[in-house]
Design an enzyme around this catalytic site. Structure first.
Site, PDB file in Angstrom:
ATOM      1  N   HIS A   9       0.999  -1.150  -0.044  1.00  0.00           N
ATOM      2  CA  HIS A   9       0.102   0.003  -0.124  1.00  0.00           C
ATOM      3  C   HIS A   9       0.911   1.261  -0.180  1.00  0.00           C
ATOM      4  O   HIS A   9       1.845   1.192   0.494  1.00  0.00           O
ATOM      5  CB  HIS A   9      -0.694   0.197   1.300  1.00  0.00           C
ATOM      6  CG  HIS A   9      -1.705  -0.976   1.580  1.00  0.00           C
ATOM      7  ND1 HIS A   9      -1.503  -2.162   2.207  1.00  0.00           N
ATOM      8  CD2 HIS A   9      -2.977  -0.977   1.357  1.00  0.00           C
ATOM      9  CE1 HIS A   9      -2.450  -2.826   2.299  1.00  0.00           C
ATOM     10  NE2 HIS A   9      -3.557  -2.309   1.837  1.00  0.00           N
ATOM     11  N   ASP A  25       2.267   2.105   3.542  1.00  0.00           N
ATOM     12  CA  ASP A  25       3.169   1.199   4.061  1.00  0.00           C
ATOM     13  C   ASP A  25       4.566   1.449   3.747  1.00  0.00           C
ATOM     14  O   ASP A  25       5.617   1.356   4.723  1.00  0.00           O
ATOM     15  CB  ASP A  25       3.087  -0.260   3.347  1.00  0.00           C
ATOM     16  CG  ASP A  25       1.655  -1.035   3.306  1.00  0.00           C
ATOM     17  OD1 ASP A  25       0.853  -0.679   4.267  1.00  0.00           O
ATOM     18  OD2 ASP A  25       1.536  -1.737   2.488  1.00  0.00           O
ATOM     19  N   GLU A  68     -10.905  -6.690  -4.651  1.00  0.00           N
ATOM     20  CA  GLU A  68     -10.679  -7.829  -3.580  1.00  0.00           C
ATOM     21  C   GLU A  68     -12.008  -7.930  -2.690  1.00  0.00           C
ATOM     22  O   GLU A  68     -12.112  -7.129  -1.949  1.00  0.00           O
ATOM     23  CB  GLU A  68      -9.448  -7.569  -2.733  1.00  0.00           C
ATOM     24  CG  GLU A  68      -8.967  -8.642  -1.865  1.00  0.00           C
ATOM     25  CD  GLU A  68      -7.854  -8.324  -0.777  1.00  0.00           C
ATOM     26  OE1 GLU A  68      -6.969  -7.708  -1.677  1.00  0.00           O
ATOM     27  OE2 GLU A  68      -7.895  -8.533   0.313  1.00  0.00           O
ATOM     28  N   GLU A  71      -9.102 -13.487  -1.254  1.00  0.00           N
ATOM     29  CA  GLU A  71      -8.435 -13.819  -0.330  1.00  0.00           C
ATOM     30  C   GLU A  71      -9.269 -15.007   0.655  1.00  0.00           C
ATOM     31  O   GLU A  71     -10.485 -14.929   0.586  1.00  0.00           O
ATOM     32  CB  GLU A  71      -8.395 -12.863   0.455  1.00  0.00           C
ATOM     33  CG  GLU A  71      -7.594 -12.844   1.892  1.00  0.00           C
ATOM     34  CD  GLU A  71      -6.851 -11.660   2.413  1.00  0.00           C
ATOM     35  OE1 GLU A  71      -6.587 -10.641   1.831  1.00  0.00           O
ATOM     36  OE2 GLU A  71      -7.178 -11.480   3.752  1.00  0.00           O
ATOM     37  N   HIS A  83     -11.288 -13.776   3.532  1.00  0.00           N
ATOM     38  CA  HIS A  83     -12.464 -12.984   3.361  1.00  0.00           C
ATOM     39  C   HIS A  83     -13.577 -13.920   2.738  1.00  0.00           C
ATOM     40  O   HIS A  83     -14.755 -13.619   3.145  1.00  0.00           O
ATOM     41  CB  HIS A  83     -12.115 -12.138   2.063  1.00  0.00           C
ATOM     42  CG  HIS A  83     -11.086 -11.178   2.544  1.00  0.00           C
ATOM     43  ND1 HIS A  83     -10.676  -9.979   1.832  1.00  0.00           N
ATOM     44  CD2 HIS A  83     -10.330 -10.842   3.719  1.00  0.00           C
ATOM     45  CE1 HIS A  83      -9.662  -9.332   2.393  1.00  0.00           C
ATOM     46  NE2 HIS A  83      -9.382  -9.744   3.578  1.00  0.00           N
ATOM     47  N   ASP A 138      -4.891 -13.952  -2.522  1.00  0.00           N
ATOM     48  CA  ASP A 138      -4.270 -13.419  -1.248  1.00  0.00           C
ATOM     49  C   ASP A 138      -4.312 -14.608  -0.494  1.00  0.00           C
ATOM     50  O   ASP A 138      -5.415 -15.226  -0.074  1.00  0.00           O
ATOM     51  CB  ASP A 138      -4.997 -12.444  -0.697  1.00  0.00           C
ATOM     52  CG  ASP A 138      -4.208 -10.908  -1.021  1.00  0.00           C
ATOM     53  OD1 ASP A 138      -3.628 -11.002  -1.937  1.00  0.00           O
ATOM     54  OD2 ASP A 138      -4.943  -9.869  -0.487  1.00  0.00           O
ATOM     55  N   ASP A 154     -10.936 -11.904  10.634  1.00  0.00           N
ATOM     56  CA  ASP A 154     -10.168 -11.986   9.768  1.00  0.00           C
ATOM     57  C   ASP A 154      -8.841 -11.978  10.278  1.00  0.00           C
ATOM     58  O   ASP A 154      -8.018 -11.328  10.670  1.00  0.00           O
ATOM     59  CB  ASP A 154     -10.014 -10.524   8.863  1.00  0.00           C
ATOM     60  CG  ASP A 154      -9.157 -10.835   7.577  1.00  0.00           C
ATOM     61  OD1 ASP A 154      -9.061 -11.926   7.057  1.00  0.00           O
ATOM     62  OD2 ASP A 154      -9.016  -9.572   6.741  1.00  0.00           O
ATOM     63  N   ASP A 166      -6.019 -13.794   9.329  1.00  0.00           N
ATOM     64  CA  ASP A 166      -5.073 -13.523   8.466  1.00  0.00           C
ATOM     65  C   ASP A 166      -3.729 -14.301   8.684  1.00  0.00           C
ATOM     66  O   ASP A 166      -2.582 -14.106   8.591  1.00  0.00           O
ATOM     67  CB  ASP A 166      -4.474 -12.125   8.421  1.00  0.00           C
ATOM     68  CG  ASP A 166      -5.414 -11.378   7.468  1.00  0.00           C
ATOM     69  OD1 ASP A 166      -5.910 -11.671   6.446  1.00  0.00           O
ATOM     70  OD2 ASP A 166      -5.289 -10.000   7.708  1.00  0.00           O
ATOM     71  N   ASP A 211      -1.003 -12.759   1.968  1.00  0.00           N
ATOM     72  CA  ASP A 211      -1.519 -11.570   2.858  1.00  0.00           C
ATOM     73  C   ASP A 211      -2.046 -11.970   4.214  1.00  0.00           C
ATOM     74  O   ASP A 211      -2.962 -12.334   4.512  1.00  0.00           O
ATOM     75  CB  ASP A 211      -2.789 -10.968   2.078  1.00  0.00           C
ATOM     76  CG  ASP A 211      -3.225  -9.706   2.945  1.00  0.00           C
ATOM     77  OD1 ASP A 211      -2.841  -9.364   3.898  1.00  0.00           O
ATOM     78  OD2 ASP A 211      -4.371  -9.101   2.501  1.00  0.00           O
TER      79      ASP A 211
HETATM   80  C1  XUL Z   1      -7.527  -6.721   4.171  1.00  0.00           C
HETATM   81  C2  XUL Z   1      -6.762  -6.908   3.227  1.00  0.00           C
HETATM   82  C3  XUL Z   1      -6.015  -5.874   2.379  1.00  0.00           C
HETATM   83  C4  XUL Z   1      -6.060  -5.777   1.180  1.00  0.00           C
HETATM   84  C5  XUL Z   1      -5.117  -4.908   0.454  1.00  0.00           C
HETATM   85  O1  XUL Z   1      -8.375  -7.471   4.677  1.00  0.00           O
HETATM   86  O2  XUL Z   1      -6.946  -8.276   2.618  1.00  0.00           O
HETATM   87  O3  XUL Z   1      -4.881  -5.992   3.090  1.00  0.00           O
HETATM   88  O4  XUL Z   1      -5.112  -7.110   0.505  1.00  0.00           O
HETATM   89  O5  XUL Z   1      -5.646  -3.608   0.817  1.00  0.00           O
HETATM   90 CO    CO Z   2      -5.801  -9.046   1.025  1.00  0.00          CO
END
Ligand code: XUL
Ligand code: CO
Length: 439
Positions: free
Chosen positions: A102, A105, A233, A269, A272, A297, A308, A310, A340
């Protein structure tokens, strides 16, 4: 050059399944050929900048736990430069060929748009040099349109057009950065593009505003020389209560409604998809069936919690299901497999980033081999073909080619009588999957 990872003195190597070295690959061998391509070409692994280098471990109940040496310092630009150095050291040592970021970042926001742009440009110039010297490439870039307080009511879907304009400024520069770094993708993830309460929300207009932003991005990217693809996404919620990009099917409907199909694909993702109460493979399949699966992702959630998390992907079943879909659509042209994912808040050592990626890369390498084996043997495609065989001939064929009518079908059904009582063979098919996974 400073070493930011003194615990990992050299590049992580492939040592084979028998190795007990925690800092070695057991299955991922970049040069190994599978179905005519190397693992590296198939898998296009990317490391993400945000979780790895800017993640602090903070959660709603406690502050930072991950104190990274590269984040120490009082001058934000010095910190940004040293973080970039650490990041490229990490990418090179772990052996991922791609990275994702991003805007916020990699470079700190300044006190004016001008200063912010200057900060970003300096870092992008340095990143370009690192890319040249290491061979690591940009998979995709994106703009962070969710952290700053101005975005609390959304970015492009904000009721205030001035907030829309700030978001537009960010998207413009993030596209420039992506073009300069030769990224093949640009992601829109709309964490705040949604609502917390419908009572104060004009949903119809907000979706139109969102589409307007995407059309502007397409127009701008063309002029800026972007040759890649835009990705949406999907995510159903978190941080917003309801997000407009709920899941793959919702995103496809949105892209069709607003004439965006030619310029966009989806970045699916895992965590998600599960938040949307689908499986990872469900959303991949929905995207792929529409010819719209662009990037992934890769991560996983925790079955016992509803947010989430992750986590790094270590579930071989999910990875095999994903690779079956990716291989069948002949890969991800503009995208790849972006981790991710973040280490747990108590995984406090920098070396944990290596363990995490090794686990994810080995899982997908093994999944690639298993999926390829299954495809070669037609292990699942033959039973599937057989199950739907009725549609390849006679009345079944007429149904699919639009040549059948309700009265004709009634006559046919009356003549044929009751259909055969046929098993779906789910358990047998699960055993077939296990046969390939167990080896
Ligand atoms: C948030 C997510 C983000 C996107 C990019 O849940 O997945 O990091 O991948 O903005
Ligand atoms: Co993501």
């Amino acid at each position: 050059m400073t070493t930011w990872f003194p615990d990992v003195p050299r590049k992580i190597k492939y040592e084979g399944p028998a190795s007990d070295n925690p800092l070695a690959f057991r299955h991922y061998k970049a040069s190994k050929k599978v179905a005519g391509k190397t693992m590296e070409q198939h898998l296009k692994f990317a490391a993400c900048y945000w979780h790895n280098f800017k993640g602090t471990g903070a959660d709603p109940f406690g502050g930072p736990t991950l104190f990274r040496s590269w984040n120490e310092g009082s001058n934000p630009m010095d910190v940004a430069f040293q973080t970039l150095e650490a990041a490229f050291e990490f990418f090179t040592k772990i052996g991922v060929k791609y990275w994702c970021f991003h805007d916020r970042d990699i470079a700190p926001e300044g006190s004016t748009i001008r200063e912010t742009n200057k900060n970003l440009q300096q870092i992008v110039d340095r990143a370009e040099q690192y890319q040249k010297s290491t061979g690591v490439k940009l998979l995709w870039g994106t703009a962070n349109l969710f952290s700053h307080p101005r975005y609390m009511n959304g970015a492009s879907t904000n009721p205030d057009p001035l907030v829309f304009a700030h978001a537009a400024a960010q998207v413009r520069r993030a596209i420039d950065a992506t073009v300069q770094l030769k990224g093949t993708g640009y992601v829109f993830w709309g964490g705040r593009e949604g609502y917390t309460a419908l009572i104060n929300t004009d949903m119809k207009q907000e979706r139109e505003q969102f589409a307007a932003m995407l059309h502007m991005a397409i127009d701008y990217a063309k002029k800026a020389g972007f040759k890649g693809k835009f990705f949406i996404e999907p995510k159903p919620k978190e941080p917003s209560t309801h997000q407009y990009d709920f899941d793959a099917a919702t995103c496809l409907g949105f892209l069709r409604e607003f004439g965006l199909m030619d310029h966009f694909q989806l970045n699916i993702e895992a965590n998600h998809a599960t938040l949307a109460t689908h499986s990872f493979e469900h959303d991949l399949q929905v995207a792929s069936d529409a010819g719209m699966l662009g990037s992934i992702d890769v991560n996983r959630g925790d079955q016992t919690v509803g947010w989430d998390t992750d986590q790094f992907p270590t579930n071989l079943y999910d990875a095999v299901a994903a690779m079956l879909i990716v291989l069948k659509q002949k890969g991800l042209k503009f995208g790849g497999l972006n981790f991710d994912a973040k280490v747990r808040r108590n995984s406090v050592d920098a070396v944990d980033l290596f363990h995490a990626h090794i686990g994810g890369m080995d899982t997908f390498a093994r999944a690639l081999e298993i999926a390829d084996h299954m495809i070669r043997d037609k292990a699942l495609s033959n039973p599937l073909k057989e199950r739907y065989a009725g549609y390849t001939r006679g009345m079944g064929r007429k149904i699919l080619t639009g040549k059948a009518t309700l009265p004709q079908l009634e006559t046919w059904a009356a003549k044929q009588g009751e259909p055969e009582h046929r098993s779906g063979r789910q358990e047998m098919l699960e055993n077939i999957v296990n046969r390939y996974i167990f080896g």
